[in-house]
Design a protein around this motif. Structure first.
Motif, PDB file in Angstrom:
ATOM      1  N   ALA A   1       0.903  -1.107  -0.288  1.00 57.99           N
ATOM      2  CA  ALA A   1      -0.045   0.093   0.022  1.00 57.99           C
ATOM      3  C   ALA A   1       0.724   1.291   0.010  1.00 57.99           C
ATOM      4  N   ASP A   2       0.566   2.086  -1.130  1.00 61.81           N
ATOM      5  CA  ASP A   2       1.250   3.458  -1.197  1.00 61.81           C
ATOM      6  C   ASP A   2       0.223   4.477  -0.411  1.00 61.81           C
ATOM      7  N   CYS A   3       0.503   5.177   0.711  1.00 66.25           N
ATOM      8  CA  CYS A   3      -0.353   6.092   1.155  1.00 66.25           C
ATOM      9  C   CYS A   3       0.188   7.527   1.223  1.00 66.25           C
ATOM     10  N   VAL A   4      -0.683   8.372   1.074  1.00 68.39           N
ATOM     11  CA  VAL A   4      -0.462   9.760   1.186  1.00 68.39           C
ATOM     12  C   VAL A   4      -0.963  10.648   2.316  1.00 68.39           C
ATOM     13  N   SER A   5      -1.648  10.028   3.191  1.00 66.47           N
ATOM     14  CA  SER A   5      -2.064  10.610   4.597  1.00 66.47           C
ATOM     15  C   SER A   5      -2.263   9.481   5.622  1.00 66.47           C
ATOM     16  N   GLY A   6      -2.367  10.048   6.877  1.00 69.20           N
ATOM     17  CA  GLY A   6      -2.730   9.276   7.945  1.00 69.20           C
ATOM     18  C   GLY A   6      -3.662   8.421   8.142  1.00 69.20           C
ATOM     19  N   ASN A   7      -4.771   8.964   7.189  1.00 70.91           N
ATOM     20  CA  ASN A   7      -5.983   8.064   7.241  1.00 70.91           C
ATOM     21  C   ASN A   7      -5.817   6.788   6.204  1.00 70.91           C
ATOM     22  N   GLU A   8      -5.092   7.222   5.207  1.00 70.23           N
ATOM     23  CA  GLU A   8      -4.781   6.136   4.318  1.00 70.23           C
ATOM     24  C   GLU A   8      -3.991   5.238   4.863  1.00 70.23           C
ATOM     25  N   VAL A   9      -2.920   5.377   5.484  1.00 69.21           N
ATOM     26  CA  VAL A   9      -2.383   4.455   6.317  1.00 69.21           C
ATOM     27  C   VAL A   9      -3.175   3.667   7.385  1.00 69.21           C
ATOM     28  N   LYS A  10      -4.132   4.331   7.947  1.00 72.10           N
ATOM     29  CA  LYS A  10      -5.080   3.619   8.903  1.00 72.10           C
ATOM     30  C   LYS A  10      -5.958   2.870   7.930  1.00 72.10           C
ATOM     31  N   THR A  11      -6.475   3.143   6.826  1.00 75.70           N
ATOM     32  CA  THR A  11      -7.384   2.403   6.169  1.00 75.70           C
ATOM     33  C   THR A  11      -6.595   1.128   5.606  1.00 75.70           C
ATOM     34  N   ALA A  12      -5.277   1.275   5.109  1.00 78.75           N
ATOM     35  CA  ALA A  12      -4.548   0.223   4.656  1.00 78.75           C
ATOM     36  C   ALA A  12      -4.558  -0.982   5.655  1.00 78.75           C
ATOM     37  N   ILE A  13      -3.983  -0.497   6.798  1.00 75.34           N
ATOM     38  CA  ILE A  13      -3.694  -1.619   7.876  1.00 75.34           C
ATOM     39  C   ILE A  13      -5.180  -2.035   8.312  1.00 75.34           C
ATOM     40  N   ALA A  14      -6.140  -1.310   8.318  1.00 75.34           N
ATOM     41  CA  ALA A  14      -7.504  -1.920   8.826  1.00 75.34           C
ATOM     42  C   ALA A  14      -8.113  -2.843   7.778  1.00 75.34           C
ATOM     43  N   SER A  15      -7.707  -2.703   6.461  1.00 76.88           N
ATOM     44  CA  SER A  15      -8.004  -3.666   5.246  1.00 76.88           C
ATOM     45  C   SER A  15      -7.106  -4.882   5.432  1.00 76.88           C
ATOM     46  N   GLY A  16      -6.263  -4.904   6.079  1.00 73.12           N
ATOM     47  CA  GLY A  16      -5.494  -6.133   6.137  1.00 73.12           C
ATOM     48  C   GLY A  16      -4.070  -6.057   5.627  1.00 73.12           C
ATOM     49  N   PHE A  17      -3.540  -4.938   4.972  1.00 75.94           N
ATOM     50  CA  PHE A  17      -2.206  -4.912   4.508  1.00 75.94           C
ATOM     51  C   PHE A  17      -1.293  -4.846   5.817  1.00 75.94           C
ATOM     52  N   ALA A  18      -0.171  -5.613   5.745  1.00 74.40           N
ATOM     53  CA  ALA A  18       0.703  -5.648   6.637  1.00 74.40           C
ATOM     54  C   ALA A  18       1.497  -4.321   6.805  1.00 74.40           C
ATOM     55  N   PRO A  19       1.661  -3.805   7.970  1.00 71.27           N
ATOM     56  CA  PRO A  19       2.359  -2.552   8.134  1.00 71.27           C
ATOM     57  C   PRO A  19       3.526  -2.468   7.445  1.00 71.27           C
ATOM     58  N   SER A  20       4.455  -3.674   7.221  1.00 72.79           N
ATOM     59  CA  SER A  20       5.751  -3.883   7.020  1.00 72.79           C
ATOM     60  C   SER A  20       5.426  -3.730   5.064  1.00 72.79           C
ATOM     61  N   ASP A  21       4.322  -3.618   4.528  1.00 71.60           N
ATOM     62  CA  ASP A  21       4.175  -3.260   3.202  1.00 71.60           C
ATOM     63  C   ASP A  21       3.416  -2.037   3.042  1.00 71.60           C
ATOM     64  N   VAL A  22       3.495  -0.902   3.915  1.00 66.23           N
ATOM     65  CA  VAL A  22       3.078   0.294   3.554  1.00 66.23           C
ATOM     66  C   VAL A  22       4.087   1.403   3.609  1.00 66.23           C
ATOM     67  N   VAL A  23       4.051   1.898   2.389  1.00 71.02           N
ATOM     68  CA  VAL A  23       4.966   3.257   2.456  1.00 71.02           C
ATOM     69  C   VAL A  23       3.957   4.585   2.829  1.00 71.02           C
ATOM     70  N   PHE A  24       4.538   5.843   3.174  1.00 73.96           N
ATOM     71  CA  PHE A  24       3.905   6.894   3.397  1.00 73.96           C
ATOM     72  C   PHE A  24       4.453   8.154   2.839  1.00 73.96           C
ATOM     73  N   ALA A  25       3.929   8.831   1.804  1.00 78.50           N
ATOM     74  CA  ALA A  25       4.586   9.853   1.168  1.00 78.50           C
ATOM     75  C   ALA A  25       3.711  11.036   1.233  1.00 78.50           C
ATOM     76  N   GLY A  26       4.088  12.129   1.083  1.00 73.49           N
ATOM     77  CA  GLY A  26       3.424  13.309   1.166  1.00 73.49           C
ATOM     78  C   GLY A  26       4.200  14.403   1.560  1.00 73.49           C
ATOM     79  N   VAL A  27       3.821  15.612   0.907  1.00 74.35           N
ATOM     80  CA  VAL A  27       4.766  16.756   1.461  1.00 74.35           C
ATOM     81  C   VAL A  27       4.474  17.533   2.640  1.00 74.35           C
ATOM     82  N   GLY A  28       3.324  17.110   3.448  1.00 77.09           N
ATOM     83  CA  GLY A  28       2.803  17.974   4.444  1.00 77.09           C
ATOM     84  C   GLY A  28       2.354  16.753   5.423  1.00 77.09           C
TER      85      GLY A  28
END
Ligand SMILES: *Cc1c(COP(=O)(O)O)cnc(C)c1O
Length: 385
Positions: free
Chosen positions: A65-92
């Protein structure tokens, strides 16, 4: 493309997002098969479409999962993506978002400025943690796409510019709670000219040489997303040419031993599986044109208003001789227009209209402007596409 018959579709209220899940699965299958040839890792950019059945499919096919906000990170993890498969981008990234992602031990923060590195270091230190970081570098490569979805030029707000890198390394030497694991690039979206990605590879190779000269080994090279789709003739290329896309990186990216290559695809994976279905409310005669006024507008699909983007429009109900229409929505904005001088079979009140290739950056960008209600979504499961 819509594996549902008209009578059944008419049972549903409009505007309606219709997702063809068998087509989505075929697309994901094709992407994974081609990526796997070179052992490439693909992270799905949630911001293109974060509906639960879409995320479920992404996860099942093994995408990160490629996320660009905290809620996207939350949604990815709640949807079963392993945190070790989550990246978090975004300028702000806000402090709260960073703290949340640190608590989840996500795979990597794609950092976009020196200021962000300092804040991340400070917040990680308070938690006694080390944050894995890839530097998002602005490679100054022109994506040849609409200016609002160009992100890799020095005039854009994204990433760290080449001339700052020397000072970034000096800074990193003073940030004990940051672990530099890679470099990241994302130059824009809806890129249809593959030579743009070749230019990106050339730049990445140059940056790799620069880091090697500074005795820094990078485990991860993340080349972002951006692969475009065919909005003009969707049925001719329902599944993007993933083979040529990944092969191009295989040919032109110079890797060092042990390096992993990451991609962040959004649009290319989900755009074609989504269609916005809308009903004609009125046909209005204008001075020089007929307006077909739909019950869907920029509140359901903002891309035409925001990026002057083209979506193919079809009348599902009529087979009469063709006429020209400006196809517009009901919202009180003149930019609320899906297409000008669109050739459609003679159209009347009650006809169902399909706006194609709306699976990416469609429903996720919906708003309730004019206090509109959110459109429903329908997921088609049948095997035939
Ligand atoms: C939006 C975005 C993507 C996905 O872009 P697509 O054009 O949909 O493939 C990937 N990476 C980052 C950092 C993004 O912001």
């Amino acid at each position: 493309m819509l594996n549902i018959d008209l009578a059944e579709l008419q049972q549903h209220s409009t505007p309606l997002y219709v997702y063809n899940l068998p087509l989505l699965r075929q697309t994901l299958d094709a992407a994974q098969q081609e990526a796997r040839k070179y052992n490439y890792h693909v992270h799905y950019a949630l911001k293109a479409n974060a509906n639960a059945p879409i995320l479920e499919a992404m996860r099942t096919y093994g995408f990160g999962a490629d996320c660009v906000s905290g809620n996207e990170v939350k949604t990815a993890i709640a949807s079963g993506f392993a945190p070790s498969d989550v990246v978090f981008a975004g300028v702000g990234k806000s402090d709260a978002e960073i703290n949340y992602a640190l608590d989840q031990d996500i795979f990597c923060f794609n950092c976009e400025s020196k200021q962000e590195l300092e804040v991340l270091n400070e917040l990680a230190a308070l938690k006694g943690k080390t944050a894995r970081v890839a530097l998002r570098i602005n490679p100054n490569v022109n994506a040849n796409t609409h200016k609002y979805i160009t992100t890799g030029l020095e005039e854009n707000k994204f990433g760290i510019n080449a001339w700052e890198l020397e000072s970034v390394l000096e800074l990193l030497a003073q940030l004990p709670n940051i672990d530099l694991i890679g470099i990241h690039f994302h130059i824009g979206s809806q890129i249809t000219d593959l030579s743009v990605f070749k230019n990106l590879c050339t730049r990445v190779n140059e940056f790799q040489q620069w880091f090697a000269a500074h005795k820094i080994t990078l485990q991860h090279i993340n080349v972002g997303g951006g692969l475009g789709v065919d909005y003009y003739q969707p049925e001719q290329q329902l599944i993007p040419d993933f083979a040529s896309y990944f092969n191009l990186f295989h040919q032109f990216l110079e890797l060092r031993s042990g390096q992993q290559v990451h991609f962040e695809l959004g649009r290319a994976l989900v755009a074609q599986c989504g269609t916005l279905v809308s009903k004609v409310l009125y046909i209005k005669k204008g001075m020089t044109t007929n307006f077909a006024i739909l019950d869907a507008g920029m509140t359901e699909l903002i891309r035409p208003a925001l990026y002057q983007s083209y979506h193919k429009i079809e009348n599902l109900s009529s087979q009469l001789p063709e006429e020209r229409y400006d196809v517009v929505g009901p919202i009180c904005e003149s930019s609320d227009c899906f297409g000008k001088a669109v050739i459609l079979p003679e159209t009347s009140r009650g006809d169902l209209i399909a706006i194609r290739t709306a699976g990416a950056y469609g429903e996720v960008m919906a708003s309730n402007y004019n206090l509109r209600e959110k459109a429903q979504a329908l997921y088609l499961q049948d095997q035939q596409v």
